[in-house]
Design an enzyme around this catalytic site. Sequence first.
Site, PDB file in Angstrom:
ATOM      1  N   LYS A  60      -7.580  14.418  -6.855  1.00  0.00           N
ATOM      2  CA  LYS A  60      -6.422  14.709  -7.184  1.00  0.00           C
ATOM      3  C   LYS A  60      -5.623  15.660  -7.740  1.00  0.00           C
ATOM      4  O   LYS A  60      -4.334  16.004  -7.291  1.00  0.00           O
ATOM      5  CB  LYS A  60      -6.723  13.707  -8.505  1.00  0.00           C
ATOM      6  CG  LYS A  60      -6.909  12.111  -8.628  1.00  0.00           C
ATOM      7  CD  LYS A  60      -5.559  11.436  -9.092  1.00  0.00           C
ATOM      8  CE  LYS A  60      -4.628  11.733  -9.834  1.00  0.00           C
ATOM      9  NZ  LYS A  60      -4.193  10.740  -9.748  1.00  0.00           N
TER      10      LYS A  60
ATOM     11  N   ASN B  95      -9.188  11.631 -20.697  1.00  0.00           N
ATOM     12  CA  ASN B  95      -9.943  10.025 -20.613  1.00  0.00           C
ATOM     13  C   ASN B  95      -9.126   9.043 -21.535  1.00  0.00           C
ATOM     14  O   ASN B  95      -8.791   9.290 -23.117  1.00  0.00           O
ATOM     15  CB  ASN B  95     -11.381  10.148 -21.432  1.00  0.00           C
ATOM     16  CG  ASN B  95     -12.219  10.440 -20.528  1.00  0.00           C
ATOM     17  OD1 ASN B  95     -11.462  11.779 -19.185  1.00  0.00           O
ATOM     18  ND2 ASN B  95     -13.095   9.672 -20.335  1.00  0.00           N
TER      19      ASN B  95
ATOM     20  N   THR C 269      -4.875  13.913 -13.585  1.00  0.00           N
ATOM     21  CA  THR C 269      -5.852  13.970 -15.111  1.00  0.00           C
ATOM     22  C   THR C 269      -6.331  15.084 -15.504  1.00  0.00           C
ATOM     23  O   THR C 269      -6.175  16.242 -14.451  1.00  0.00           O
ATOM     24  CB  THR C 269      -7.137  13.358 -13.968  1.00  0.00           C
ATOM     25  OG1 THR C 269      -8.378  13.515 -15.243  1.00  0.00           O
ATOM     26  CG2 THR C 269      -7.354  13.472 -12.676  1.00  0.00           C
ATOM     27  N   ASP C 270      -6.934  15.717 -16.683  1.00  0.00           N
ATOM     28  CA  ASP C 270      -7.666  16.545 -16.990  1.00  0.00           C
ATOM     29  C   ASP C 270      -9.183  17.507 -15.673  1.00  0.00           C
ATOM     30  O   ASP C 270      -9.039  18.462 -15.604  1.00  0.00           O
ATOM     31  CB  ASP C 270      -7.296  16.883 -17.869  1.00  0.00           C
ATOM     32  CG  ASP C 270      -8.735  15.310 -18.520  1.00  0.00           C
ATOM     33  OD1 ASP C 270      -9.361  15.075 -17.833  1.00  0.00           O
ATOM     34  OD2 ASP C 270      -9.143  15.587 -19.747  1.00  0.00           O
ATOM     35  N   GLU C 271      -9.460  16.287 -15.094  1.00  0.00           N
ATOM     36  CA  GLU C 271     -10.451  16.410 -14.972  1.00  0.00           C
ATOM     37  C   GLU C 271     -10.287  17.706 -12.971  1.00  0.00           C
ATOM     38  O   GLU C 271     -11.347  18.376 -12.972  1.00  0.00           O
ATOM     39  CB  GLU C 271     -10.796  15.419 -13.563  1.00  0.00           C
ATOM     40  CG  GLU C 271     -11.482  14.274 -14.537  1.00  0.00           C
ATOM     41  CD  GLU C 271     -12.449  13.175 -15.299  1.00  0.00           C
ATOM     42  OE1 GLU C 271     -12.719  13.235 -13.221  1.00  0.00           O
ATOM     43  OE2 GLU C 271     -12.112  12.238 -14.856  1.00  0.00           O
TER      44      GLU C 271
ATOM     45  N   ASP D  52       0.863  -1.403  -0.194  1.00  0.00           N
ATOM     46  CA  ASP D  52       0.202   0.204  -0.037  1.00  0.00           C
ATOM     47  C   ASP D  52       0.799   0.800  -0.132  1.00  0.00           C
ATOM     48  O   ASP D  52       2.180   1.885   1.169  1.00  0.00           O
ATOM     49  CB  ASP D  52      -0.997  -0.132   1.492  1.00  0.00           C
ATOM     50  CG  ASP D  52      -1.966   0.919   1.296  1.00  0.00           C
ATOM     51  OD1 ASP D  52      -1.621   1.885   0.529  1.00  0.00           O
ATOM     52  OD2 ASP D  52      -3.325   1.093   2.211  1.00  0.00           O
ATOM     53  N   ILE D  53       0.699   1.572  -0.783  1.00  0.00           N
ATOM     54  CA  ILE D  53       1.394   3.492  -0.432  1.00  0.00           C
ATOM     55  C   ILE D  53       1.211   4.414   0.144  1.00  0.00           C
ATOM     56  O   ILE D  53       1.669   5.311   0.327  1.00  0.00           O
ATOM     57  CB  ILE D  53       1.669   4.773  -2.574  1.00  0.00           C
ATOM     58  CG1 ILE D  53      -0.065   4.704  -2.416  1.00  0.00           C
ATOM     59  CG2 ILE D  53       1.453   3.488  -3.364  1.00  0.00           C
ATOM     60  CD1 ILE D  53      -0.397   5.401  -2.974  1.00  0.00           C
TER      61      ILE D  53
ATOM     62  N   TYR E 243     -13.257  12.076  -6.398  1.00  0.00           N
ATOM     63  CA  TYR E 243     -12.452  11.923  -7.214  1.00  0.00           C
ATOM     64  C   TYR E 243     -11.279  12.977  -7.617  1.00  0.00           C
ATOM     65  O   TYR E 243     -10.063  13.010  -7.233  1.00  0.00           O
ATOM     66  CB  TYR E 243     -12.524  10.769  -8.410  1.00  0.00           C
ATOM     67  CG  TYR E 243     -11.351  11.044  -9.265  1.00  0.00           C
ATOM     68  CD1 TYR E 243     -10.558  10.115  -9.172  1.00  0.00           C
ATOM     69  CD2 TYR E 243     -11.679  11.569 -10.687  1.00  0.00           C
ATOM     70  CE1 TYR E 243      -8.637   9.845  -9.896  1.00  0.00           C
ATOM     71  CE2 TYR E 243     -10.332  11.146 -11.052  1.00  0.00           C
ATOM     72  CZ  TYR E 243      -9.264   9.989 -11.518  1.00  0.00           C
ATOM     73  OH  TYR E 243      -8.559  10.052 -12.828  1.00  0.00           O
TER      74      TYR E 243
HETATM   75  N1  LIG Z   1      -8.078   5.943 -16.520  1.00  0.00           N
HETATM   76  C1  LIG Z   1      -8.238   7.318 -17.627  1.00  0.00           C
HETATM   77  O1  LIG Z   1      -8.127   7.572 -17.500  1.00  0.00           O
HETATM   78  C2  LIG Z   1      -6.344   8.761 -16.390  1.00  0.00           C
HETATM   79  C3  LIG Z   1      -7.083   9.704 -17.379  1.00  0.00           C
HETATM   80  C4  LIG Z   1      -5.860  10.449 -16.369  1.00  0.00           C
HETATM   81  C5  LIG Z   1      -5.315   9.570 -15.333  1.00  0.00           C
HETATM   82  N2  LIG Z   1      -5.100   8.911 -14.806  1.00  0.00           N
HETATM   83  C6  LIG Z   1      -5.016   8.602 -13.738  1.00  0.00           C
HETATM   84  O2  LIG Z   1      -3.468   7.242 -14.164  1.00  0.00           O
HETATM   85  C7  LIG Z   1      -3.378   7.112 -12.862  1.00  0.00           C
HETATM   86  C8  LIG Z   1      -4.136   5.525 -13.292  1.00  0.00           C
HETATM   87  O3  LIG Z   1      -5.169   5.365 -13.519  1.00  0.00           O
HETATM   88  P1  LIG Z   1      -5.721   3.852 -14.273  1.00  0.00           P
HETATM   89  O4  LIG Z   1      -7.140   4.407 -14.758  1.00  0.00           O
HETATM   90  O5  LIG Z   1      -4.752   3.781 -14.825  1.00  0.00           O
HETATM   91  O6  LIG Z   1      -6.288   3.112 -13.072  1.00  0.00           O
HETATM   92  P2  LIG Z   1      -7.179   2.245 -12.217  1.00  0.00           P
HETATM   93  O7  LIG Z   1      -8.219   1.991 -11.295  1.00  0.00           O
HETATM   94  O8  LIG Z   1      -6.644   0.394 -13.359  1.00  0.00           O
HETATM   95  O9  LIG Z   1      -5.401   1.180 -11.201  1.00  0.00           O
HETATM   96  C9  LIG Z   1      -5.531   1.644 -10.446  1.00  0.00           C
HETATM   97  C10 LIG Z   1      -4.072   0.991  -9.998  1.00  0.00           C
HETATM   98  O10 LIG Z   1      -3.747   1.493  -9.107  1.00  0.00           O
HETATM   99  C11 LIG Z   1      -3.761   0.740  -7.402  1.00  0.00           C
HETATM  100  N3  LIG Z   1      -4.197   0.489  -5.903  1.00  0.00           N
HETATM  101  C12 LIG Z   1      -5.017   2.215  -5.308  1.00  0.00           C
HETATM  102  N4  LIG Z   1      -4.674   2.092  -4.419  1.00  0.00           N
HETATM  103  C13 LIG Z   1      -3.015   1.524  -4.100  1.00  0.00           C
HETATM  104  C14 LIG Z   1      -3.002   2.197  -3.037  1.00  0.00           C
HETATM  105  N5  LIG Z   1      -3.510   2.722  -2.054  1.00  0.00           N
HETATM  106  N6  LIG Z   1      -1.228   1.418  -3.027  1.00  0.00           N
HETATM  107  C15 LIG Z   1      -0.492   0.871  -4.606  1.00  0.00           C
HETATM  108  N7  LIG Z   1      -1.275   0.801  -5.441  1.00  0.00           N
HETATM  109  C16 LIG Z   1      -2.996   0.854  -5.050  1.00  0.00           C
HETATM  110  C17 LIG Z   1      -4.833   0.008  -7.485  1.00  0.00           C
HETATM  111  O11 LIG Z   1      -4.494  -1.676  -7.262  1.00  0.00           O
HETATM  112  C18 LIG Z   1      -4.767  -0.268  -9.084  1.00  0.00           C
HETATM  113  O12 LIG Z   1      -3.728  -1.204  -9.626  1.00  0.00           O
HETATM  114  C19 LIG Z   1      -4.528   7.386 -11.781  1.00  0.00           C
HETATM  115  O13 LIG Z   1      -3.506   8.392 -11.008  1.00  0.00           O
HETATM  116  C20 LIG Z   1      -5.154   8.233 -12.452  1.00  0.00           C
HETATM  117  O14 LIG Z   1      -6.055   9.392 -11.678  1.00  0.00           O
HETATM  118  C21 LIG Z   1      -5.829   8.206 -15.132  1.00  0.00           C
END
Ligand SMILES: NC(=O)c1ccc[n+]([C@@H]2O[C@H](COP(=O)([O-])OP(=O)(O)OC[C@H]3O[C@@H](n4cnc5c(N)ncnc54)[C@H](O)[C@@H]3O)[C@@H](O)[C@H]2O)c1
Length: 360
Positions: free
Chosen positions: A166, A191, A136-138, A61-62, A162
């Site tokens: 972020k 996205n 994220t852009d959000e 866990d981070i 969310y």
């Molecule tokens: N999906 C999108 O469209 C998108 C767009 C822009 C930015 N992001 C960002 O990119 C990153 C990854 O997004 P994603 O869609 O792959 O997410 P995801 O939910 O698919 O993956 C998140 C990963 O983080 C791990 N995780 C969650 N909590 C944790 C913790 N406390 N300790 C260790 N690991 C933990 C999960 O097990 C999972 O493997 C995020 O930071 C998200 O905000 C996502």
Amino acid sequence: MRTYLVTGGAGFIGSNYIHYMFEKYGEEIRIINVDKLTYAGNLENLKDVEGRENYTFVKADICDSEKINQIFAENDIDRVVHFAAESHVDRSIKNPTVFVETNVLGTLVMLNAAKAAWELPDGTYKEDKKFLHVSTDEVYGSLEEDGGYFYETTPYAPHSPYSASKASSDMLVKAYMDTYKFPANITNCSNNYGPYQFPEKLIPLIINNALHGKKLPVYGDGKNVRDWLYVMDHAKGIDMVQEKGRLFETYNIGGHNEKQNIQIIHIILDTLQEMLPEGDPRKELVSEKLITYVEDRKGHDRRYAIAPDKIKEEVGWYPETMFEDGIRLTIQWFFEHEDWMEHVTSGDYQKYYQEMYQDK
Ligand SMILES: NC(=O)c1ccc[n+]([C@@H]2O[C@H](COP(=O)([O-])OP(=O)(O)OC[C@H]3O[C@@H](n4cnc5c(N)ncnc54)[C@H](O)[C@@H]3O)[C@@H](O)[C@H]2O)c1
């Protein structure tokens, strides 16, 4: 050989990034993937890199600072690429607390651990150490339908728990860069879609439901606009920013590929019809009749759109995959990985860690 610490590498974007990096750098790099394996973490995403000598998985866990500090103490980490987060807006509306814990406090733990490992007595840092915070852009809030783009200078205005979490994590990274000259970058991306995306998100949900003749839920009037980027283009952008970008800078990553949610659904239905062979029983199931409008998401942002000018000019990155191609690649991947989708939807994927790592 550079050593990468990737957080959240078992998730959607993190696992694509790890594939991208091994494809690009092969044996030149080492990757340590730290992931808690929440519902969104799936080690099946990384089956084909598991046996590599230069890949290590650590279940952690981070938010666990002791464990994270230990990883830094035992390894000479050169790059941190920080993906780990709770990432689904709907879940954040139901349970905001875990979003603050992981996204804000977890990021703080990562910053402190990297700073402690990299900082020299005079307040400067060991050479060529870099932290990249994936965001994220959000965080920028919502745009009017005909109203401009998000730039790196656009003020933050998050609406969902969310995006607020972020935004807070971004602010912490900015504060560490300003206060401690901590060597970092932030990327704010639009996205993503592509292989290994968990089917709670729009595109894999629609593909999976349509192939099973299940309803295709659309929020509100279906006209919310998102700027869609193929995940491998994002992975490439992250690597380019970390190697070619200016330290302490934020870079927006986006595709200039705005689509309404309802347009996405129609494109998926048309592409499925085109790609499914004659005589496949699923052809009968895929139909516009499945589209079902449901009550809008609370606080649903209307439009997101990135201006990727800075990353293009300074780093030379641009989105290479047209949406029409990316969606075909994604559908083809889902056709070829039906077992992956089955394991995810049945919950079986969560047993994979036990089978693979329990006795190691
Ligand atoms: N999906 C999108 O469209 C998108 C767009 C822009 C930015 N992001 C960002 O990119 C990153 C990854 O997004 P994603 O869609 O792959 O997410 P995801 O939910 O698919 O993956 C998140 C990963 O983080 C791990 N995780 C969650 N909590 C944790 C913790 N406390 N300790 C260790 N690991 C933990 C999960 O097990 C999972 O493997 C995020 O930071 C998200 O905000 C996502």
